[in-house]
Design an enzyme around this catalytic site. Structure first.
Site, PDB file in Angstrom:
ATOM      1  N   HIS A 117      -2.298  -0.857   9.845  1.00 56.30           N
ATOM      2  CA  HIS A 117      -1.857  -2.236  10.092  1.00 56.30           C
ATOM      3  C   HIS A 117      -0.660  -2.205  11.042  1.00 56.30           C
ATOM      4  O   HIS A 117       0.028  -1.189  11.145  1.00 56.30           O
ATOM      5  CB  HIS A 117      -1.397  -2.898   8.784  1.00 56.30           C
ATOM      6  CG  HIS A 117      -2.524  -3.299   7.881  1.00 56.30           C
ATOM      7  ND1 HIS A 117      -2.750  -4.595   7.499  1.00 56.30           N
ATOM      8  CD2 HIS A 117      -3.487  -2.563   7.267  1.00 56.30           C
ATOM      9  CE1 HIS A 117      -3.797  -4.640   6.690  1.00 56.30           C
ATOM     10  NE2 HIS A 117      -4.257  -3.423   6.532  1.00 56.30           N
ATOM     11  N   GLU A 159       0.815  -1.233   0.000  1.00 55.92           N
ATOM     12  CA  GLU A 159       0.000   0.000   0.000  1.00 55.92           C
ATOM     13  C   GLU A 159       0.841   1.272   0.000  1.00 55.92           C
ATOM     14  O   GLU A 159       0.485   2.246   0.648  1.00 55.92           O
ATOM     15  CB  GLU A 159      -1.001  -0.005   1.171  1.00 55.92           C
ATOM     16  CG  GLU A 159      -2.163  -0.941   0.921  1.00 55.92           C
ATOM     17  CD  GLU A 159      -3.488  -0.472   1.529  1.00 55.92           C
ATOM     18  OE1 GLU A 159      -3.647   0.718   1.775  1.00 55.92           O
ATOM     19  OE2 GLU A 159      -4.345  -1.337   1.746  1.00 55.92           O
TER      20      GLU A 159
END
Lengths: 423, 423
Positions: free
Chosen positions: A272, A49
């Site tokens: 995350h 990402e």
């Protein structure tokens, strides 16, 4: 190579949540990530990402002294979001873009535009060949009614096949990334059973970090708390997986995760949690590292997960064909409507209304055409994965049937199955 | 394996020209192809352009006794057109779909809808691991002004990379297919230099068939004679390529092609000529089969072809970006036009005209949006291949610079280059 050969590898993995304009405090987080990676000096940092190539270029400049080698995997319209920074020279790299990756008309989910992929790096470390893979599978937006399940299973299979076919001469295989799969999910089991990869969290004896190794935790201020409600400790969807292929033994000495906050400034690096693993590779006689797919119990497990995946892809195919048929009917309807409008426009009377309806009906026709083509292609993609699964299932069954040990395992497995059905 | 191990492999390759409704005498040709394959009983028959899955199923049934194993590679909207029939069991198969494959709006060319791919089969023959690849690259519609050149070079590179990374443990590598590349075309040289594959036509001492080994010849009644005008003997674009990787030696004993007609009924099996090769694999000490990329002269050639391919992809990228920018401007223009039409429709006066112009302007906007997204993705795909090429170029140069022998070769190469520039 010396018989007492030993190599320590420090690995970092993080889904960086780097969506331009949308992800909070992106610039600040990327800066702090760079500082952290420089300070820790890992052997390999694998990131997901990193959607903005500018972010990658910024990190590349910042990390150059510590990580002289880097690569950004480009694909799709937006990119794969995958990149790597390595302390050691990268010998080779390539990538495989997944055939199926969601639907173009689900624009708000955006996965289709990303071109999700798996990146491969080949490194030579003290004579050892390391194949490192980094990936990010399709997101799960609704666990109860997951319309992307077949795509994610197909991606897990393609990932497993890509690793299987490209790592045949590697000594050590490492896979890091955000699989968007819980440990017991079908895709995760399929990947592990087919490749023989081990899960660092389950293997290590020295783990420190979030409860149950979760990589999305409620303590993280960027996490959508509502989505995590059914999981009090959070979910584990990011992984460090590894195996040694031939004559080597690999173990995970330590595994650390961040715990929803940055130890220095208080806000976390991403939504995350980061994974930090110390792996140790040692020389070992080949017979000490048997392939995990060789035993009858392993083969039984493999057959069972292949069957399950086959059934899931079959369901997905039926769905795709239904949509293609539906779009076919809409195309027919759109053509009829257009003909009617042409007749009305030519005949006068409701001419203005007929002309006004042109735009939506042409749009309907083109839209339905695109949906038709997309779902035909989807059915082909799923059918391809199903054919591969079916073939491997046949081969695993043959091997199973030939092995007398397997018969006993099968019998025990059936007994167990019968017991659990009775309960 | 015994030191005097020897294996004979009979290979068949044909681009079948099997387009439903469009290709002449398709049913009859497929039937005769089946009869021929049954009669000849090859070890492996690799086919391209079997676009109809019904044709594959027909052949599968017909060939079952002689070729018990078969596989059809599904991809894209229409399919890859690739399939294989094997006398020996297929251990594993998988495929890689090329990232770039023409343009969706070039509907009359249709390549984009096919999902062109490379299929891989793994066979175990008397203890020998054979990786057989079958592929079909993007067609060439205009050799003078080839708008697909960058895509075909990118495909050749992806094909070479796929073979390179998946064949590391294979003893013998075989690639058959319609490359849509002449022997001296950039893509063909790139593929050969990077993989070290040998061309059966150039290697064999026993060739019988069409003049200069051509696989599209003017004698073939299905061939468009106008397109072949600049090539009196025809063109060679279908290949049987091979190499032995480790401890084996492979040679092409005989190569045959059809010559534009079927010996029995008079009409040919396809618009392409079939290739029939007899390969012989023998055991050989590893030092007798050096990798062709190791010598300084080979490295020089590799560097030169990598540079050429890099430059071609760079040109392609510039083109893709130009189209994306152009589409961006059209989007802006379309939005302006829509706003104007809305204002006119609301204000009365030329209301009907404004409403009539809605359809084309919405169409323009959507079309330009799709073109924009497509070319952004195209630029990313080309950029990815260019990055891989650049990396390998850097590595090849490093190896070249380190090798004293290379310096002499480089010097000689430069002298030769200077001479040819002077001419």
């Amino acid at each position: 190579m010396k018989p007492n050969f030993s190599l320590r590898l420090r690995i970092f993995n993080l889904n960086c949540w780097g969506i331009p304009y949308l992800s909070k405090h992106r610039g600040d987080r990327v800066k702090r990530l760079g500082d952290f990676l420089n300070m820790e000096s890992f052997d390999l940092a694998l990131l997901e990402e990193v959607w903005s190539e500018q972010d990658f270029q910024y990190l590349r400049q910042k990390l150059l002294p510590t990580y002289p080698a880097a690569h950004y995997f480009r694909s799709g319209v937006i990119g794969s979001g995958l990149c790597v920074f390595s302390k050691h020279p990268i010998q080779e790299f390539t990538q495989h873009v997944y055939t199926l990756n969601g639907y173009p008309y689900m624009i708000h989910h955006g996965d289709w535009f990303c071109g999700k992929a798996v990146g491969l790096l080949v490194l030579h470390l003290s004579g050892l060949v390391l194949n490192a893979y980094v990936t990010h599978l399709h997101a799960e937006y609704n666990r109860q009614k997951d319309i992307y399940l077949a795509h994610r299973v197909a991606q897990a299979w393609e990932l497993a096949q890509f690793i299987h076919h490209t790592s045949k001469k590697a000594d050590v295989v490492l896979l890091c990334g955000d699989l968007n799969l819980h440990p017991k999910d079908l895709g995760c089991r399929l990947l592990k059973e087919w490749t023989g990869l081990h899960d660092a969290y389950l293997e290590t004896r020295d783990f420190k970090g979030s409860e149950e190794g979760c990589t999305m935790v409620p303590e993280n201020c960027y996490v959508n708390q509502r989505e995590l409600q059914p999981f009090p400790f959070g979910i584990r969807i990011d992984y460090v997986l590894y195996k040694a292929v031939s004559g080597f033994y690999i173990s995970c000495k330590t595994l650390r995760t961040t715990t929803g906050r940055d130890p220095h400034s208080g806000t976390p690096l991403s939504d995350h949690e980061a994974l930090m693993a110390t792996l140790c590779v040692r020389h070992s006689p080949p017979q000490h590292t048997p392939s995990p797919t060789h035993g009858p119990a392993e083969r039984s497990r493999l057959i069972s997960v292949l069957k399950e995946a086959w059934a899931e892809l079959d369901l997905g195919m039926a769905q795709a064909r239904w949509w293609a048929t539906f779009a076919g009917y809409v195309i027919g309807l759109g053509l009829l409507l257009l003909a009617l409008l042409c007749a009305l426009a030519a005949g006068g009377g409701v001419r203005e209304v007929a002309i006004m309806l042109w735009t939506p009906s042409v749009g309907l026709l083109l839209g339905a055409g695109a949906v038709y083509l997309f779902h035909v292609q989807e059915a082909k993609g799923l059918s391809r994965a199903r054919a591969e699964l079916q073939h491997m299932l046949g081969r695993a069954r043959e091997a199973h049937d030939l092995d007398p040990e397997s018969q006993a395992a099968l019998f025990l497995g059936q007994q167990e199955g019968d017991r659990s059905e009775e309960q």
